[in-house]
Design a protein around this motif. Structure first.
Motif, PDB file in Angstrom:
ATOM      1  N   GLN A 315      77.556 -36.278  -2.977  1.00  0.00           N
ATOM      2  CA  GLN A 315      78.811 -35.536  -2.923  1.00  0.00           C
ATOM      3  C   GLN A 315      78.603 -34.123  -3.460  1.00  0.00           C
ATOM      4  O   GLN A 315      77.860 -33.909  -4.420  1.00  0.00           O
ATOM      5  N   ARG A 316      79.267 -33.172  -2.851  1.00  0.00           N
ATOM      6  CA  ARG A 316      79.125 -31.777  -3.266  1.00  0.00           C
ATOM      7  C   ARG A 316      79.965 -31.480  -4.504  1.00  0.00           C
ATOM      8  O   ARG A 316      79.477 -30.985  -5.502  1.00  0.00           O
ATOM      9  N   ASN A 317      81.248 -31.798  -4.415  1.00  0.00           N
ATOM     10  CA  ASN A 317      82.147 -31.525  -5.533  1.00  0.00           C
ATOM     11  C   ASN A 317      83.341 -32.476  -5.459  1.00  0.00           C
ATOM     12  O   ASN A 317      84.414 -32.099  -4.995  1.00  0.00           O
ATOM     13  N   PRO A 318      83.175 -33.723  -5.920  1.00  0.00           N
ATOM     14  CA  PRO A 318      84.284 -34.693  -5.896  1.00  0.00           C
ATOM     15  C   PRO A 318      85.290 -34.382  -7.001  1.00  0.00           C
ATOM     16  O   PRO A 318      85.415 -35.115  -7.982  1.00  0.00           O
ATOM     17  N   TRP A 319      86.014 -33.310  -6.813  1.00  0.00           N
ATOM     18  CA  TRP A 319      86.875 -32.715  -7.839  1.00  0.00           C
ATOM     19  C   TRP A 319      87.969 -33.663  -8.316  1.00  0.00           C
ATOM     20  O   TRP A 319      88.290 -33.720  -9.493  1.00  0.00           O
ATOM     21  N   ARG A 320      88.568 -34.427  -7.386  1.00  0.00           N
ATOM     22  CA  ARG A 320      89.655 -35.333  -7.752  1.00  0.00           C
ATOM     23  C   ARG A 320      89.497 -36.673  -7.046  1.00  0.00           C
ATOM     24  O   ARG A 320      89.013 -36.740  -5.911  1.00  0.00           O
ATOM     25  N   PHE A 321      89.931 -37.747  -7.727  1.00  0.00           N
ATOM     26  CA  PHE A 321      89.964 -39.065  -7.105  1.00  0.00           C
ATOM     27  C   PHE A 321      91.135 -39.852  -7.676  1.00  0.00           C
ATOM     28  O   PHE A 321      91.711 -39.496  -8.715  1.00  0.00           O
ATOM     29  N   THR A 322      91.504 -40.931  -6.996  1.00  0.00           N
ATOM     30  CA  THR A 322      92.645 -41.736  -7.426  1.00  0.00           C
ATOM     31  C   THR A 322      92.471 -43.168  -6.955  1.00  0.00           C
ATOM     32  O   THR A 322      91.772 -43.431  -5.965  1.00  0.00           O
ATOM     33  N   PHE A 323      93.096 -44.096  -7.656  1.00  0.00           N
ATOM     34  CA  PHE A 323      93.136 -45.494  -7.236  1.00  0.00           C
ATOM     35  C   PHE A 323      94.522 -45.806  -6.683  1.00  0.00           C
ATOM     36  O   PHE A 323      95.536 -45.381  -7.244  1.00  0.00           O
ATOM     37  N   ARG A 324      94.559 -46.570  -5.606  1.00  0.00           N
ATOM     38  CA  ARG A 324      95.834 -46.982  -5.035  1.00  0.00           C
ATOM     39  C   ARG A 324      96.384 -48.141  -5.852  1.00  0.00           C
ATOM     40  O   ARG A 324      95.690 -49.140  -6.070  1.00  0.00           O
ATOM     41  N   GLN A 325      97.623 -48.014  -6.315  1.00  0.00           N
ATOM     42  CA  GLN A 325      98.178 -49.017  -7.212  1.00  0.00           C
ATOM     43  C   GLN A 325      98.283 -50.381  -6.535  1.00  0.00           C
ATOM     44  O   GLN A 325      98.612 -50.496  -5.356  1.00  0.00           O
ATOM     45  N   GLY A 326      97.942 -51.409  -7.308  1.00  0.00           N
ATOM     46  CA  GLY A 326      97.984 -52.764  -6.796  1.00  0.00           C
ATOM     47  C   GLY A 326      96.808 -53.122  -5.921  1.00  0.00           C
ATOM     48  O   GLY A 326      96.714 -54.247  -5.427  1.00  0.00           O
ATOM     49  N   LYS A 327      95.904 -52.178  -5.705  1.00  0.00           N
ATOM     50  CA  LYS A 327      94.727 -52.419  -4.876  1.00  0.00           C
ATOM     51  C   LYS A 327      93.499 -51.874  -5.600  1.00  0.00           C
ATOM     52  O   LYS A 327      93.614 -51.240  -6.647  1.00  0.00           O
ATOM     53  N   GLU A 328      92.340 -52.114  -5.028  1.00  0.00           N
ATOM     54  CA  GLU A 328      91.103 -51.638  -5.642  1.00  0.00           C
ATOM     55  C   GLU A 328      90.482 -50.505  -4.831  1.00  0.00           C
ATOM     56  O   GLU A 328      89.292 -50.247  -4.909  1.00  0.00           O
ATOM     57  N   GLN A 329      91.324 -49.829  -4.059  1.00  0.00           N
ATOM     58  CA  GLN A 329      90.861 -48.725  -3.225  1.00  0.00           C
ATOM     59  C   GLN A 329      90.695 -47.456  -4.062  1.00  0.00           C
ATOM     60  O   GLN A 329      91.611 -47.049  -4.775  1.00  0.00           O
ATOM     61  N   LEU A 330      89.532 -46.844  -3.938  1.00  0.00           N
ATOM     62  CA  LEU A 330      89.247 -45.574  -4.601  1.00  0.00           C
ATOM     63  C   LEU A 330      89.190 -44.480  -3.536  1.00  0.00           C
ATOM     64  O   LEU A 330      88.358 -44.517  -2.631  1.00  0.00           O
ATOM     65  N   TRP A 331      90.098 -43.515  -3.649  1.00  0.00           N
ATOM     66  CA  TRP A 331      90.166 -42.395  -2.711  1.00  0.00           C
ATOM     67  C   TRP A 331      89.782 -41.119  -3.450  1.00  0.00           C
ATOM     68  O   TRP A 331      90.194 -40.902  -4.589  1.00  0.00           O
ATOM     69  N   SER A 332      88.995 -40.269  -2.801  1.00  0.00           N
ATOM     70  CA  SER A 332      88.532 -39.048  -3.460  1.00  0.00           C
ATOM     71  C   SER A 332      88.459 -37.899  -2.467  1.00  0.00           C
ATOM     72  O   SER A 332      88.348 -38.109  -1.258  1.00  0.00           O
ATOM     73  N   VAL A 333      88.546 -36.684  -2.995  1.00  0.00           N
ATOM     74  CA  VAL A 333      88.333 -35.496  -2.176  1.00  0.00           C
ATOM     75  C   VAL A 333      86.959 -34.932  -2.499  1.00  0.00           C
ATOM     76  O   VAL A 333      86.448 -35.107  -3.599  1.00  0.00           O
ATOM     77  N   ASP A 334      86.368 -34.270  -1.532  1.00  0.00           N
ATOM     78  CA  ASP A 334      85.096 -33.589  -1.744  1.00  0.00           C
ATOM     79  C   ASP A 334      85.253 -32.170  -1.207  1.00  0.00           C
ATOM     80  O   ASP A 334      85.492 -31.974  -0.006  1.00  0.00           O
ATOM     81  N   VAL A 335      85.163 -31.195  -2.115  1.00  0.00           N
ATOM     82  CA  VAL A 335      85.311 -29.793  -1.723  1.00  0.00           C
ATOM     83  C   VAL A 335      84.123 -29.398  -0.861  1.00  0.00           C
ATOM     84  O   VAL A 335      82.968 -29.540  -1.271  1.00  0.00           O
ATOM     85  N   GLY A 336      84.399 -28.901   0.334  1.00  0.00           N
ATOM     86  CA  GLY A 336      83.337 -28.601   1.279  1.00  0.00           C
ATOM     87  C   GLY A 336      82.650 -27.281   1.028  1.00  0.00           C
ATOM     88  O   GLY A 336      83.062 -26.475   0.191  1.00  0.00           O
ATOM     89  N   SER A 337      81.595 -27.040   1.778  1.00  0.00           N
ATOM     90  CA  SER A 337      80.858 -25.784   1.697  1.00  0.00           C
ATOM     91  C   SER A 337      81.526 -24.777   2.623  1.00  0.00           C
ATOM     92  O   SER A 337      82.552 -24.213   2.285  1.00  0.00           O
ATOM     93  N   SER A 338      80.997 -24.578   3.798  1.00  0.00           N
ATOM     94  CA  SER A 338      81.635 -23.686   4.766  1.00  0.00           C
ATOM     95  C   SER A 338      82.020 -24.433   6.029  1.00  0.00           C
ATOM     96  O   SER A 338      82.361 -23.823   7.035  1.00  0.00           O
ATOM     97  N   ASN A 339      81.956 -25.763   5.970  1.00  0.00           N
ATOM     98  CA  ASN A 339      82.210 -26.539   7.176  1.00  0.00           C
ATOM     99  C   ASN A 339      83.461 -27.408   7.083  1.00  0.00           C
ATOM    100  O   ASN A 339      84.423 -27.184   7.806  1.00  0.00           O
ATOM    101  N   PHE A 340      83.467 -28.418   6.190  1.00  0.00           N
ATOM    102  CA  PHE A 340      84.581 -29.363   6.171  1.00  0.00           C
ATOM    103  C   PHE A 340      84.993 -29.751   4.756  1.00  0.00           C
ATOM    104  O   PHE A 340      84.153 -29.884   3.864  1.00  0.00           O
ATOM    105  N   GLU A 341      86.309 -29.941   4.585  1.00  0.00           N
ATOM    106  CA  GLU A 341      86.870 -30.566   3.389  1.00  0.00           C
ATOM    107  C   GLU A 341      87.045 -32.048   3.707  1.00  0.00           C
ATOM    108  O   GLU A 341      87.492 -32.396   4.808  1.00  0.00           O
ATOM    109  N   GLU A 342      86.726 -32.931   2.750  1.00  0.00           N
ATOM    110  CA  GLU A 342      86.703 -34.360   3.051  1.00  0.00           C
ATOM    111  C   GLU A 342      87.608 -35.174   2.134  1.00  0.00           C
ATOM    112  O   GLU A 342      87.780 -34.857   0.959  1.00  0.00           O
ATOM    113  N   ILE A 343      88.153 -36.268   2.696  1.00  0.00           N
ATOM    114  CA  ILE A 343      88.756 -37.351   1.925  1.00  0.00           C
ATOM    115  C   ILE A 343      87.933 -38.596   2.193  1.00  0.00           C
ATOM    116  O   ILE A 343      87.719 -38.978   3.345  1.00  0.00           O
ATOM    117  N   ASN A 344      87.459 -39.224   1.114  1.00  0.00           N
ATOM    118  CA  ASN A 344      86.619 -40.414   1.226  1.00  0.00           C
ATOM    119  C   ASN A 344      87.310 -41.614   0.598  1.00  0.00           C
ATOM    120  O   ASN A 344      88.192 -41.470  -0.252  1.00  0.00           O
TER     121      ASN A 344
END
Length: 614
Positions: A315-344
């Motif tokens: 990951q380049r810069n996983p600046w923020r992440f969160t867990f979905r309440q009541g579940k075990e899902q981990l969602w995160s953002v990754d700040v992109g370079s010059s191409n794409f911003e991502e949600i994983n």
């Protein structure tokens, strides 16, 4: 080609003026000023939330806020990038004013506040105050080779005298390497509010090496398994392809010849530290990863146990992440370079095996990993080997959008007509809204994300199974300033942290704050007629008066009264509208447009009976 990220440039410029910030040095002191804002929350005038919602400034008057956390007792902890943490007691359905808040902790001497670096993540123990702990993730001001520090430990830490040692790739220079630190702070209740118990910092992780002014410390949060999760950037340069070539000793004091970051093998430094777990010839680091640990025990970062504590790499810069309440899902953002911003996403973070997001060898588009051609051309062994394993070796993002347009002059809107203009992008927040709140069902347990440079928040709709649908994006709050964090909070509402505003002279002190997005519900609209039962068009659809509905604030409605109406052989003609503040002339027009406000709206179409000719 040099690829300079605007976000880093802006924050770097911001850090240059941060040295003039007036911070209260004594932990636990209350900084009361004559100009302290009122404790009552006020509506944020500049932003435009989605219809039916209101943006309320819950806490204002802050300088460089980057993160927030809410304790079960209602206390809000605000982390400032400089290293100061402030606590706000609940008051009158909101929080006390910034002027009467308590300085919970002062970590300015430990924090390296330079460029993107600083105190970046904060969370509170879920069982607070029974477990009176506050956890932080920050860039630690210590050179991993020399053990020295940078700057003066004040509001702004430069990179040597006048930034003379700032790392560059052309020509390569060493820069000012620092580390990432995750710590537990013990809180105690003082006369003025919660404060950190002196000397209580327990360092849980001190690792990594960030040579450049970007991509260092990230977020921190508790998972459903009771473990503490944290993130760190790759520590590489935002100006080009950094593989560790910037290691030449410069400036004073003199540095030993060799890698700027200790034990970096040739062609495995810089951004390639995000792939460090795939190599065994050097000690493992947390750079470019999301990892987990026991919240009370320091983590021993080593290769042999990586499958127990390492969650995601590449990951380049996983600046923020969160867990979905009541579940075990981990969602995160990754700040992109010059191409794409991502949600994983990790579907089951506590039990899913280690995943590789592919950076810097790959960047992803929605649902598909894509070879990073700039890195492919370099032919570095770590990327070449990963390409040879095929796309199955990396996890594609759930959602991604272009960082900028093809000629890098403006961003591509995420939705048609949105007011989120910028030259570049920087994903900065992600959160799920609360369940069981007064928000409409479609807005509860929905995924929201923000972009620092675009200055907006968006809502991701749900599919038929209730899962976030990347094909269904809606602007939620536009013109939201500089959002750097999103989180659910008291009252079941969603909150976001606004870093603050900028002018040509730099950062505007005291312009940052914590905002609450409040669902204000619909406003009643009743359409009547005299005589009754006249069919009146409301947005093109006929309704027999009297007719009522409920609409979101700000909704624009078109009303059309028929020119004439017949009842039992009698003819009536339209005269005017009542209940609308239109003026005498405008009220006589059959076609009117009204905007729904906060007060219930009752309008009446008045008709006059026409005598029949004999």
């Amino acid at each position: 080609m040099e690829r300079r990220r605007v976000r880093a440039a802006v924050l770097g410029a911001l850090a240059l003026v941060a040295g003039s910030l007036a911070l209260t040095p004594e932990t636990g002191s209350a900084s009361v000023t004559a100009s302290a804002p009122a404790s009552a929350p006020v509506r944020a005038e500049r932003s435009t939330p989605e219809a039916g919602f209101e943006d309320v400034l819950a806490i204002g008057g802050l300088s460089e806020p980057v993160g927030a956390a809410f304790a079960p007792d209602g206390t809000a902890f605000l982390a400032l990038k400089t290293g100061l943490i402030k606590s706000f007691d609940p008051s009158g359905g909101g929080f006390e004013a910034a002027g009467t808040s308590t300085d919970f902790a002062d970590l300015t001497a430990e924090v390296n506040n330079y460029g993107d670096r600083g105190l970046t993540g904060i969370t509170v123990d879920p069982r607070f105050p029974a477990r009176p702990y506050v956890y932080v993730n920050y860039t630690y001001d210590k050179d991993p080779v020399t053990g020295g520090t940078w700057g003066t430990g004040q509001a702004y830490d430069n990179c040597g005298p006048d930034d003379a040692n700032e790392a560059t790739l052309s020509p390569p220079t060493r820069g000012c390497p620092v580390q990432v630190r995750v710590s537990r702070l013990t809180a105690t209740r003082g006369a003025l509010g919660w404060v950190m118990q002196p000397g209580s910092e327990l360092v849980l992780v001190q690792n990594g090496c960030a040579q450049f002014s970007s991509h260092a410390s990230g977020d921190v949060a508790f998972g459903p398994d009771g473990k503490l999760y944290a993130s760190a950037g790759d520590g590489g340069s935002f100006k080009g392809q950094d593989y560790g070539q910037a290691n030449v000793p410069t400036g004073a004091p003199a540095y030993p010849q060799g890698p700027a970051c200790p034990n970096d093998p040739t062609d495995e430094g810089g951004s390639l530290r995000a792939q460090d777990q795939r190599t065994g010839g050097d000690p493992l680091s947390v750079d470019g990863t999301i990892f987990r640990l026991n919240p009370d025990t320091p983590l021993n970062v080593q290769q042999g146990t990586a499958d127990q504590w390492l969650v995601a790499l590449g990951q380049r810069n996983p600046w923020r992440f969160t867990f979905r309440q009541g579940k075990e899902q981990l969602w995160s953002v990754d700040v992109g370079s010059s191409n794409f911003e991502e949600i994983n996403q990790l579907v089951d973070a506590p039990t899913t095996g280690l995943v590789n997001r592919g950076w810097p060898c790959y960047e992803g588009v929605t649902g598909r990993s894509q070879v990073n051609t700039a890195w492919q051309a370099l032919g570095k062994p770590l990327c070449t080997g990963l390409y040879g394993e095929g796309l199955g070796a990396v996890q594609a993002p759930v959602f991604a959008y272009p960082t900028t347009n093809g000629n890098r002059t403006a961003t591509v809107p995420l939705t048609p007509g949105e007011n989120c203009p910028a030259v570049s992008s920087s994903m900065s927040g992600i959160a799920f809204s609360a369940l069981g709140s007064d928000w409409p069902a479609a807005y509860q347990d929905a995924l929201y994300f923000s972009d620092f440079l675009r200055g907006c928040l968006w809502r991701m709709g749900k599919d038929a199974n209730g899962q976030p649908n990347p094909a269904d994006i809606h602007p939620f709050v536009q013109a939201a300033g500089s959002p750097v964090d999103i989180l659910p909070g008291p009252g079941g509402d969603l909150y976001y942290v606004d870093y603050g505003s900028f002018t040509d002279a730099g950062y505007v002190q005291g312009s940052g704050g914590l905002h609450r997005i409040d669902h204000v519900g619909g406003t009643g609209l009743t359409v009547k007629s005299k005589p009754a039962k006249v069919k009146i068009k409301v947005d093109g659809k006929r309704h027999k008066a009297p007719w009522s509905t409920e609409l979101a604030r700000g909704t624009v409605v078109k009303l059309v009264a028929p020119r004439a109406h017949r009842i039992k052989g009698h003819r009536f003609v339209f005269v005017k509208w009542k209940g609308l503040d239109l003026g005498k002339k405008a009220a006589k027009k059959r076609k009117v447009t009204v905007t729904v406000g906060a007060e219930e709206l009752v309008v009446k179409a008045v008709y006059r009976k026409v005598r029949s000719r004999r």
